[in-house]
Design a protein around this motif. Structure first.
Motif, PDB file in Angstrom:
ATOM      1  N   PRO A  84       3.130  11.399 124.637  1.00 43.96           N
ATOM      2  CA  PRO A  84       4.375  11.871 124.217  1.00 43.96           C
ATOM      3  C   PRO A  84       5.496  10.730 124.089  1.00 43.96           C
ATOM      4  O   PRO A  84       5.421   9.898 124.713  1.00 43.96           O
ATOM      5  CB  PRO A  84       4.776  12.919 125.197  1.00 43.96           C
ATOM      6  N   GLY A  85       6.381  10.807 123.201  1.00 43.53           N
ATOM      7  CA  GLY A  85       7.282   9.954 122.962  1.00 43.53           C
ATOM      8  C   GLY A  85       8.415  10.232 123.427  1.00 43.53           C
ATOM      9  O   GLY A  85       8.703  10.870 124.544  1.00 43.53           O
ATOM     10  N   ASP A  86       9.688   9.718 122.928  1.00 43.22           N
ATOM     11  CA  ASP A  86      10.940   9.735 123.543  1.00 43.22           C
ATOM     12  C   ASP A  86      11.851  10.093 122.365  1.00 43.22           C
ATOM     13  O   ASP A  86      11.526  10.469 121.421  1.00 43.22           O
ATOM     14  CB  ASP A  86      11.368   8.587 124.335  1.00 43.22           C
ATOM     15  N   LEU A  87      13.469   9.539 122.787  1.00 45.38           N
ATOM     16  CA  LEU A  87      14.073   9.989 121.623  1.00 45.38           C
ATOM     17  C   LEU A  87      14.002   9.114 120.522  1.00 45.38           C
ATOM     18  O   LEU A  87      14.734   9.060 119.424  1.00 45.38           O
ATOM     19  CB  LEU A  87      15.634   9.737 122.184  1.00 45.38           C
ATOM     20  N   ASN A  88      13.230   7.905 120.677  1.00 46.51           N
ATOM     21  CA  ASN A  88      13.050   6.732 119.466  1.00 46.51           C
ATOM     22  C   ASN A  88      11.907   7.158 118.797  1.00 46.51           C
ATOM     23  O   ASN A  88      12.012   7.057 117.465  1.00 46.51           O
ATOM     24  CB  ASN A  88      13.033   5.620 120.117  1.00 46.51           C
ATOM     25  N   LYS A  89      10.854   7.706 119.155  1.00 44.45           N
ATOM     26  CA  LYS A  89       9.744   8.022 118.414  1.00 44.45           C
ATOM     27  C   LYS A  89       8.881   9.286 119.060  1.00 44.45           C
ATOM     28  O   LYS A  89       8.870   9.413 120.182  1.00 44.45           O
ATOM     29  CB  LYS A  89       8.804   7.005 118.447  1.00 44.45           C
ATOM     30  N   PRO A  90       8.238  10.132 118.230  1.00 42.08           N
ATOM     31  CA  PRO A  90       7.647  11.039 118.609  1.00 42.08           C
ATOM     32  C   PRO A  90       6.412  11.091 119.477  1.00 42.08           C
ATOM     33  O   PRO A  90       6.415  11.687 120.284  1.00 42.08           O
ATOM     34  CB  PRO A  90       7.277  12.327 117.629  1.00 42.08           C
ATOM     35  N   SER A  91       5.775  10.141 119.487  1.00 38.91           N
ATOM     36  CA  SER A  91       4.545   9.755 119.987  1.00 38.91           C
ATOM     37  C   SER A  91       4.274   8.222 120.141  1.00 38.91           C
ATOM     38  O   SER A  91       4.724   7.394 119.316  1.00 38.91           O
ATOM     39  CB  SER A  91       3.288  10.542 119.606  1.00 38.91           C
ATOM     40  N   TYR A  92       3.545   7.595 121.154  1.00 35.43           N
ATOM     41  CA  TYR A  92       3.109   6.164 121.078  1.00 35.43           C
ATOM     42  C   TYR A  92       1.690   6.135 121.363  1.00 35.43           C
ATOM     43  O   TYR A  92       1.064   7.016 122.005  1.00 35.43           O
ATOM     44  CB  TYR A  92       3.839   5.576 122.140  1.00 35.43           C
ATOM     45  N   LEU A  93       1.038   4.860 120.907  1.00 38.57           N
ATOM     46  CA  LEU A  93      -0.107   4.811 121.266  1.00 38.57           C
ATOM     47  C   LEU A  93      -0.274   3.784 122.349  1.00 38.57           C
ATOM     48  O   LEU A  93       0.457   2.777 122.414  1.00 38.57           O
ATOM     49  CB  LEU A  93      -1.259   4.309 120.126  1.00 38.57           C
ATOM     50  N   GLU A  94      -1.155   4.216 123.373  1.00 39.23           N
ATOM     51  CA  GLU A  94      -1.418   2.832 124.478  1.00 39.23           C
ATOM     52  C   GLU A  94      -2.944   2.410 124.523  1.00 39.23           C
ATOM     53  O   GLU A  94      -3.665   3.502 123.981  1.00 39.23           O
ATOM     54  CB  GLU A  94      -0.882   3.583 125.757  1.00 39.23           C
ATOM     55  N   GLY A  95      -3.266   1.399 124.981  1.00 39.96           N
ATOM     56  CA  GLY A  95      -4.507   1.074 124.842  1.00 39.96           C
ATOM     57  C   GLY A  95      -5.075   0.738 126.376  1.00 39.96           C
ATOM     58  O   GLY A  95      -4.058  -0.083 127.085  1.00 39.96           O
ATOM     59  N   ASP A  96      -6.060   0.736 126.900  1.00 38.66           N
ATOM     60  CA  ASP A  96      -6.650   0.609 128.034  1.00 38.66           C
ATOM     61  C   ASP A  96      -7.812  -0.164 127.766  1.00 38.66           C
ATOM     62  O   ASP A  96      -8.788   0.362 127.296  1.00 38.66           O
ATOM     63  CB  ASP A  96      -6.789   1.610 128.819  1.00 38.66           C
ATOM     64  N   ILE A  97      -7.628  -1.561 128.375  1.00 41.09           N
ATOM     65  CA  ILE A  97      -9.252  -2.290 127.979  1.00 41.09           C
ATOM     66  C   ILE A  97     -10.267  -1.818 129.153  1.00 41.09           C
ATOM     67  O   ILE A  97      -9.699  -1.588 130.144  1.00 41.09           O
ATOM     68  CB  ILE A  97      -8.598  -3.811 128.174  1.00 41.09           C
ATOM     69  N   LEU A  98     -11.192  -1.848 128.486  1.00 44.29           N
ATOM     70  CA  LEU A  98     -12.225  -1.339 129.320  1.00 44.29           C
ATOM     71  C   LEU A  98     -13.390  -2.283 129.547  1.00 44.29           C
ATOM     72  O   LEU A  98     -13.918  -2.758 128.661  1.00 44.29           O
ATOM     73  CB  LEU A  98     -12.943  -0.106 128.583  1.00 44.29           C
ATOM     74  N   ASN A  99     -13.859  -2.950 130.605  1.00 42.39           N
ATOM     75  CA  ASN A  99     -14.696  -3.809 131.197  1.00 42.39           C
ATOM     76  C   ASN A  99     -15.088  -4.820 130.050  1.00 42.39           C
ATOM     77  O   ASN A  99     -16.050  -4.973 129.596  1.00 42.39           O
ATOM     78  CB  ASN A  99     -15.988  -2.929 131.488  1.00 42.39           C
TER      79      ASN A  99
END
Length: 167
Positions: A84-99
């Motif tokens: 979920p986003g904040d007052l600037n943007k409704p949502s964000y994408l985050e990445g988790d590097i896997l192995n």
């Protein structure tokens, strides 16, 4: 093994290459957690195949491998999550590097750095805001060279069920 980088090819993994993802995830886990009995490995292989197929098809995961002379020597992937986003943007994408994983005989030749660079470039192209990872002491040096640092907010975790999770 001395790698001739002129013969090295970095390739984005597609659904047809799920066996590659599974093979390298299993190698990574065996190195990290030790070998398991055959029945456990067979079940995990099936579970990983399902996970990677679903995640790749839904666009929630991408990965790259490095290959030279027909041999895959390094691998890295990223899990994508929408938050979920904040007052600037409704949502964000985050990445988790896997192995991030390089076969032992090809380590310390800059190949993981090449995979990491591809992962970061792909994340930028997808509009991912932030990338995180867990690292070993050996890997920390590489990640810091790419600008990884301690999180802005303290990172804490609570393991709720040790049957479902291991470090």
């Amino acid at each position: 093994m001395n790698i001739d980088k002129s013969k090295l090819r970095i390739h984005k993994i597609g659904v047809e290459e799920i066996p590659v993802l599974v093979e390298y995830r299993l190698a990574y886990l065996a190195e990290l957690q030790g070998e398991k009995d055959e029945a456990t490995k067979i079940q995990l292989k099936k579970d990983l195949e399902l996970y990677f197929r679903k995640s790749l098809e839904e666009g929630r995961f991408f990965a790259f491998y490095a290959e030279t002379e027909g041999m895959i020597i390094s691998f890295g992937g990223m899990v994508i999550k929408e938050i979920p986003g904040d007052l600037n943007k409704p949502s964000y994408l985050e990445g988790d590097i896997l192995n991030m994983y390089t076969i032992p005989e090809a380590r310390r030749q800059g190949i993981s750095a090449m995979i990491l660079e591809q992962l970061i470039n792909e994340a930028k192209a997808m509009g991912i805001s932030k990338v995180a990872l867990h690292t070993s002491k050996d890997g920390e040096i590489l990640y810091r060279k790419f600008g990884f640092s301690e999180p802005v907010y303290p990172y804490l975790e609570l393991v709720l069920n040790t049957d479902n999770f291991s470090h």
